[in-house]
Write a protein that holds these residues in place. Structure first.
Motif, PDB file in Angstrom:
ATOM      1  N   VAL A  19       1.339  27.182 -30.848  1.00 21.86           N
ATOM      2  CA  VAL A  19       1.573  25.811 -31.294  1.00 21.86           C
ATOM      3  C   VAL A  19       0.527  25.424 -32.322  1.00 21.86           C
ATOM      4  N   ALA A  20      -0.725  25.820 -32.053  1.00 20.94           N
ATOM      5  CA  ALA A  20      -1.806  25.514 -32.996  1.00 20.94           C
ATOM      6  C   ALA A  20      -1.545  26.191 -34.337  1.00 20.94           C
ATOM      7  N   THR A  21      -1.099  27.444 -34.292  1.00 23.95           N
ATOM      8  CA  THR A  21      -0.807  28.157 -35.534  1.00 23.95           C
ATOM      9  C   THR A  21       0.284  27.437 -36.312  1.00 23.95           C
ATOM     10  N   VAL A  24      -1.069  24.390 -37.896  1.00 25.31           N
ATOM     11  CA  VAL A  24      -1.838  24.687 -39.104  1.00 25.31           C
ATOM     12  C   VAL A  24      -0.899  24.956 -40.270  1.00 25.31           C
ATOM     13  N   PHE A  25       0.183  25.677 -39.981  1.00 19.43           N
ATOM     14  CA  PHE A  25       1.162  25.964 -41.021  1.00 19.43           C
ATOM     15  C   PHE A  25       1.739  24.656 -41.575  1.00 19.43           C
ATOM     16  N   VAL A  26       2.142  23.769 -40.652  1.00 15.24           N
ATOM     17  CA  VAL A  26       2.728  22.500 -41.080  1.00 15.24           C
ATOM     18  C   VAL A  26       1.717  21.690 -41.896  1.00 15.24           C
ATOM     19  N   VAL A  27       0.463  21.675 -41.409  1.00 18.00           N
ATOM     20  CA  VAL A  27      -0.557  20.893 -42.096  1.00 18.00           C
ATOM     21  C   VAL A  27      -0.833  21.448 -43.494  1.00 18.00           C
ATOM     22  N   THR A  28      -1.027  22.768 -43.602  1.00 18.71           N
ATOM     23  CA  THR A  28      -1.326  23.330 -44.926  1.00 18.71           C
ATOM     24  C   THR A  28      -0.142  23.121 -45.857  1.00 18.71           C
ATOM     25  N   ALA A 312     -11.829  29.850 -36.616  1.00 19.11           N
ATOM     26  CA  ALA A 312     -11.346  28.710 -35.832  1.00 19.11           C
ATOM     27  C   ALA A 312     -10.462  29.190 -34.694  1.00 19.11           C
ATOM     28  N   PHE A 313      -9.612  30.161 -34.982  1.00 17.27           N
ATOM     29  CA  PHE A 313      -8.671  30.594 -33.954  1.00 17.27           C
ATOM     30  C   PHE A 313      -9.325  31.433 -32.860  1.00 17.27           C
TER      31      PHE A 313
END
Lengths: 325, 335, 516
Positions: A19-21, A24-28, A312-313
């Protein structure tokens, strides 16, 4: 309070890294869309797949290996070797199909050999696949020191072939192949005994053995899968570059490992999802396109950002593991 | 035990040297010109100096069950810092000290991730391996920065009869051997690598020790980076020290130090580094394209690793034990 | 000593003259064992008695070196766990040997998963798993990860897995060690149901009450040999403990006792008040004086090691206070207590003591050197003298300081580990099973050494499963049972019989829970 409990029940902690990945994809990607007008177009998304189809395939193979707690440093070199074998055999007039079979066969064989050495001689995967990396790179140069461009017409035609989706979005056949590999791998990992044994070996090899599972087959098998995926990734790369060269895909193993780790797979093995790795590749791709859109930023920023994401991950994963313990 | 481990790399090195002499009898020739020693062997030593130096730091890291993938990137950073500083009109000595301090800090960073956060060494150092080179590129702004500094040049290509680079590497090797073997450091490092839980219960400060070896590996990488950049009078962030971490790890493994940690052999590491460098030179002498060296490297690595593998050792030991039955510990029975 | 009961029916499992040898060690020698259908058969013995080895011989993990196994009258030879499972022998191992990273359903059915069109049929698998879980009285989400459930639930899942095949033989290797009273009661209910279905159940437990509660028959092993097969009705608790610990009743020799070593009125060197750790040991009060040997007795799993580790700072205490030498300590690791003069010899020599690839010399000075720090090496001459002194004093063989530790016998390794602490001149020495698995000579040597050290003013906490040994060396004995302090015996009360009666006494918390 109750909604909180509900959401935590719906997203068990095991999905958190993935979910975090994805976040991050959505944010970038979101950041790109806000900053650049043309970023949020379907074609940019499509290009993420077009430019990274080989990386997706390599990441699939690497995920198998890392799920068992192993590592494969040879993937970039095997991919390069595949471009070289493809280019030289095609130019020698082999029928494309035979050429493709040769490439895939040699990749899988190399993987099998590495797997056997790792399993039966108990040499660390790191060293064996490092040797495999040297061997594959060396073999490239044994075939030719120069870059060999592919002239075979059918191959070139296939490479330039495009699929047009509604909205004028074009995809290459490579993307289709990569997605097919992802689907096949999902099937194997989640719906076959081999796939579940891969997870089992990563969770606890001794328990898996006591449960009567075929652990040796899984341990060797993942390197065969990885070798095959590397070869196929190499084929896609040669479609992309239309050449074979010993210096293709240098350092790509690191990108692949980074993508898998960012995708939430634990290097200790046993935990992770294939789709996470795919999203991991997309994150790397997005970072790359962002930096190329920016124009003024140099390409080495990509490396720094990837390193930071990686950090970070792993820290995030470390915290999750600690909380569970 | 150690002698047994050194057998195979020694055999490999001897074979390579014999092969060289057979192909090119002048291989062993040495001559003195302008007070400098020249010859193929001197070349091997000089070219192998950075790898040897990094391998020394890597040996200690591996002895604690760790690994440091970032040394190549750290080497690139060292060159980048020194050259950028010198080309900006800075003083050479300050440049060198500055570069080395940064490298020690980077080593401390790796050590922090491994010993405090408990992250697997391979992935902890992968962070810096990936980001470090980018950082070096950032410093040099993607350019190859050339410097014309006679003093700086000495590090990589100077001579004091022998090349200064190899003198530095040998000095560090000797110093490390003395420090770890004359103090208790070597024993404590091995104890941490062999049985961390026993070490912890005996009161060994394993965290500090792990931290120290990564910092030292960073320092070694820094010096090696300066050698590389000084040798070509330039900082090439892109290719300086590329894959040197792999060569260093191979040197350590060929030298008989197990990646599983524990007993280490600096002499073995030196042999391993020599094997790798001689191999490269040999292939060149024979007239095979340089890049194909990799195939030979792979063959040597696999051969040495298979010969040293637990399975092979077990088979050999089993044969020895049936000949002379010995009573071994009873631990197997418990549990 | 042989069988005294009438056999009913033919055995499902009949193991004859089973020996298992590992390089240099005979773990099991000439043991007979049989298992009848529809019985719960308890396998009893202390650590190293060979219980696990016997189970592994039966389940194909370590095939026996010699001897034959008959299953349903047919000779069988398994050399992989899968084969035994296929033949209807299911095993639930001591540590839950399942996969925390997979789902509950997969843990139950992996290897025998239902298939559809060649692939795993997830829905059918979850349905089947649910069915099996119902049989063991569990209703949990079969798609959840096994690791997200408490150990007790995992244990039941492991039993559910054992039921997948139509198991005729079920091996339960210490299934109750991590369960609380209610959970044990639930487990026993299921075990009885299975037994009544005709399943032959091999049951291993350290808790005597549980054995008497559930077992129809008992086999006792000691030091890799068979002691005998008994019915619970013909043997009381104390006789059973005596059989396990290797002591004939009625031949109580009077042990030479040192006169009261403690100076009256002196403050204790160590004093623990309500010191406890959740899941390891209930809060305990304990005092140890200088010059005194305190014995810690109790069966395996009674919490003796856990208590020792807590006193040493290897595990952090969750409750209570620890005062050492007049100061209160909250150790966050061993170093703090080592600095205070506490030493701890772990029972797990291999994993927590021996640094296998280093020499006797390095192993011997490790703790002393660690305390000094790396930069202040012990001068060679000093270390030579120390090593020589202790090699002679403890009769370590080979007497070569540079011999590699892994080549030493267990007894000599133990002596080196003892010497590792003795050279630090500790004020309190904690010895956890210092004589386990070592030969008689070395054992006597270590016992005498302990007495001498106490005579010189050192405080010693002595843990051993061998009660005679505890009685021989200790001035005072603390008895642990089920992770609680059950009694503290002093003076004339320090006898093997007394300790055994405390150990064997039905424990309040368990009987209460099981009976309810």
């Amino acid at each position: 309070m109750s909604t909180l409990a509900l959401s935590s029940a719906r997203f068990p902690q095991r999905f958190l890294p993935v979910v975090a990945t994805f976040a991050v994809f959505v944010v970038t990607f979101g950041a790109g869309s806000v900053r650049y007008e043309n970023f949020a177009s379907g074609q940019v998304v499509a290009n993420l797949f077009v430019d990274n189809s080989f990386l997706i395939v390599l990441a699939v193979g690497m995920t198998f290996v890392i799920l068992t707690g192993g590592i494969d440093l040879s993937v970039g070199a095997v991919a390069a070797l595949s471009t070289m074998i493809a280019a030289s055999t095609l130019n020698a007039g082999w029928p494309p199909l035979l050429s493709v079979i040769t490439v895939l066969g040699s990749g899988a064989t190399l993987g099998l050999l590495m797997g056997l050495v790792i399993h039966h001689f108990e040499v660390q995967p790191f060293i064996v696949t490092l040797a495999g990396m040297f061997l594959a790179r060396g073999l490239c140069f044994l075939i030719s020191v120069e870059s060999v461009s592919i002239t075979e017409p059918a191959f070139r035609e296939f490479a330039s072939g495009a699929i047009t989706l509604p909205g004028d979005i074009t995809l290459t056949y490579s993307v289709v192949i990569a997605l097919a590999v992802v689907l096949a791998a999902l099937y194997v990992l989640h719906l076959t005994r081999f796939g579940r044994t891969v997870y089992a070996v990563g969770g606890s090899e001794s328990s898996a053995r006591l449960m009567g599972l075929a652990t040796s087959r899984a341990k060797v098998g993942v390197y065969v899968v990885s070798g095959f995926c590397s070869a196929l990734g190499g084929l896609l790369f040669s479609l992309y570059m239309l050449s074979g060269y010993g210096l293709h895909a240098v350092g790509m193993e690191l990108d692949v490992i980074a993508a898998v780790v960012i995708g939430g797979t634990l290097l200790a093995g046993g935990t992770g999802y294939l789709l996470g790795s795919v999203v991991g590749v997309l994150v790397l791709g997005t970072v790359q396109s962002l930096i190329s859109f920016e124009g003024t930023l140099s390409s080495w920023w990509t490396k720094i950002v990837i390193g930071a994401l990686l950090l970070a991950f792993i820290v995030l994963q470390r915290l999750i593991v600690r909380r569970q313990a | 035990m150690t002698r047994g481990r050194l057998l195979w790399p020694l055999v490999a090195l001897a074979t390579l040297i014999v092969l060289n002499i057979a192909v090119e009898p002048s291989f062993v020739e040495l001559r003195i010109q302008d007070g400098h020693l020249f010859g193929s062997i001197v070349d091997i030593l000089r070219n192998g100096a950075p790898t040897l130096l990094i391998a020394v730091g890597m040996t200690l890291v591996i002895a604690t069950r760790g690994i440091d993938l970032s040394v190549g990137a750290v080497a690139a950073i060292a060159g980048a810092i020194a050259c950028t500083y010198i080309s900006g009109g800075g003083d050479t000595v300050t440049a060198v000290l500055l570069a080395l301090s940064v490298c020690v800090l980077l080593g401390l960073w790796n050590g922090f991730l491994v010993s405090v956060l408990g992250i697997q060494p391979i992935i902890a150092t992968l962070v810096l391996m990936t980001a470090g080179r980018g950082g070096a590129m950032l410093l040099t702004e993607g350019q190859i920065i050339t410097v014309k500094d006679p003093l700086y040049r000495q590090i990589g290509s100077g001579f004091l009869i022998l090349p200064i680079a190899i003198l530095i590497s040998l000095a560090v090797l000797t110093a490390v051997a003395l420090i770890t073997r004359r103090t208790a450091l070597g024993m404590l490092i091995e104890a941490v690598g062999i049985n961390p839980r026993a070490g912890e219960l005996a009161g060994v400060r394993s965290r500090t020790i792990i931290w120290t070896v990564y910092a030292f590996a960073g320092l070694c990488a820094g010096v090696a980076g300066l050698m590389i950049s000084s040798n070509v009078n330039a900082a090439d962030a892109n290719s300086a020290g590329l894959w040197i971490e792999m060569d260093a790890i191979l040197a350590v493994v060929i030298g008989g130090t197990s990646l599983a940690g524990g007993r280490y052999s600096l002499a073995g590491t030196m042999l391993g580094a020599l094997v790798i460098q001689t191999l490269t030179t040999t292939v060149y002498t024979i007239g095979v394209p340089t890049n194909v060296t990799l195939v030979f490297k792979a063959v040597v690595v696999i051969a040495v690793c298979l010969l040293q593998s637990p399975r092979t050792t077990k088979m050999l030991r089993a044969r020895r034990e049936t000949a002379v039955p010995t009573s071994r510990s009873q631990e197997v029975a418990a549990g | 000593m042989t069988d005294s009961s009438a056999l009913t029916g033919t055995p499902v499992v009949d193991m004859r003259d089973i020996s298992v040898e590992f390089p240099g060690v005979k773990a099991l020698s000439g043991v007979d064992f049989r298992l009848l259908p529809g019985e719960v058969h308890a396998l009893m013995g202390e650590n190293g008695a060979g219980k696990s080895t016997l189970i592994k011989a039966l389940t194909g993990v370590h095939p026996p070196t010699t001897g034959v196994i008959h299953l349903h009258g047919q000779p069988v030879a398994f050399d992989a766990p899968g084969q035994a499972q296929d033949a209807g022998i299911s095993t639930v191992y001591q540590e839950v040997n399942l996969l925390p990273n997979l789902s509950v359903a997969e843990n139950i059915l992996l290897g025998r998963e239902p298939r559809r069109l060649g692939h795993i049929d997830g829905r059918a698998m979850r349905a089947r798993a649910k069915e099996l879980l119902t049989r063991v009285g569990l209703s949990i989400d079969t798609a959840s990860l096994l690791g997200s459930h408490p150990i007790a639930v995992q244990q039941l899942v492991a039993i559910a897995r054992a039921l997948v095949v139509d198991a005729r033989v079920l091996v339960l290797d210490e299934p109750t060690s991590s369960l609380d009273g209610d959970e044990v009661a639930e487990l026993f209910r299921i075990v009885r149901v299975l037994r009544d279905d005709g399943v032959a159940i091999l049951f291993v437990s350290h808790f005597l009450d549980q054995v008497y509660e559930i077992a129809d028959r008992m086999t006792v092993l000691r030091n890799g040999s068979l002691v005998g097969e008994y019915l619970p009705s013909e043997m009381n608790h104390i006789e059973l403990v005596a059989a396990m610990l290797g002591r004939e009743l009625g031949v109580l020799e009077e042990v030479q006792r040192r006169s009261e070593a403690r100076a009256p009125g002196a403050a204790p060197l160590l004093s623990a008040v309500a010191l406890g750790r959740t899941g390891a040991i209930a809060p305990v009060d304990l005092e140890i004086h200088a010059g005194e040997v305190v014995g810690l007795a109790g069966l395996l799993g009674s919490g003796r090691t856990e208590l020792a580790r807590m006193l040493f700072g290897a595990d952090r205490a969750h409750t209570g206070t620890l005062t050492f030498n007049g100061r209160e300590h909250r150790p966050r690791g061993p170093r703090a207590m080592i600095a205070q003069g506490v030493a701890f010899c772990s029972e797990d020599r291999k994993a927590e003591g021996v640094v296998a690839d280093l020499s006797i010399r390095d192993n011997l000075v490790l703790a002393l050197q660690a305390a000094r720090g790396w930069a202040r090496p012990i001068p060679r001459r000093t270390s030579d003298a120390l090593v020589k002194e202790y090699i002679a004093k403890l009769d370590i063989r080979p007497a070569d300081p540079d011999a590699i530790m892994s080549t030493l016998s267990g007894g000599n390794q133990q002596k080196v580990l003892l010497a590792r602490w003795l050279v630090t001149r500790p004020r309190l020495l904690i010895l956890d099973e210092p004589t386990r698995g070592i030969d008689v000579g070395a054992k006597a040597h270590i016992q005498k050494l302990v007495a001498d050290l106490a005579g010189e003013g050192m405080a010693v906490l002595f843990i051993s499963a061998e009660l005679e040994e505890v009685v021989r060396v200790s001035d005072r004995v603390v008895v642990l049972r089920d992770r609680h302090k059950a009694a503290e015996l002093t003076g004339q009360d320090v006898t093997v019989d007394k300790i055994m009666s405390v150990i064997a006494a039905p424990s309040d918390n368990h009987t209460a829970a099981v009976a309810s």
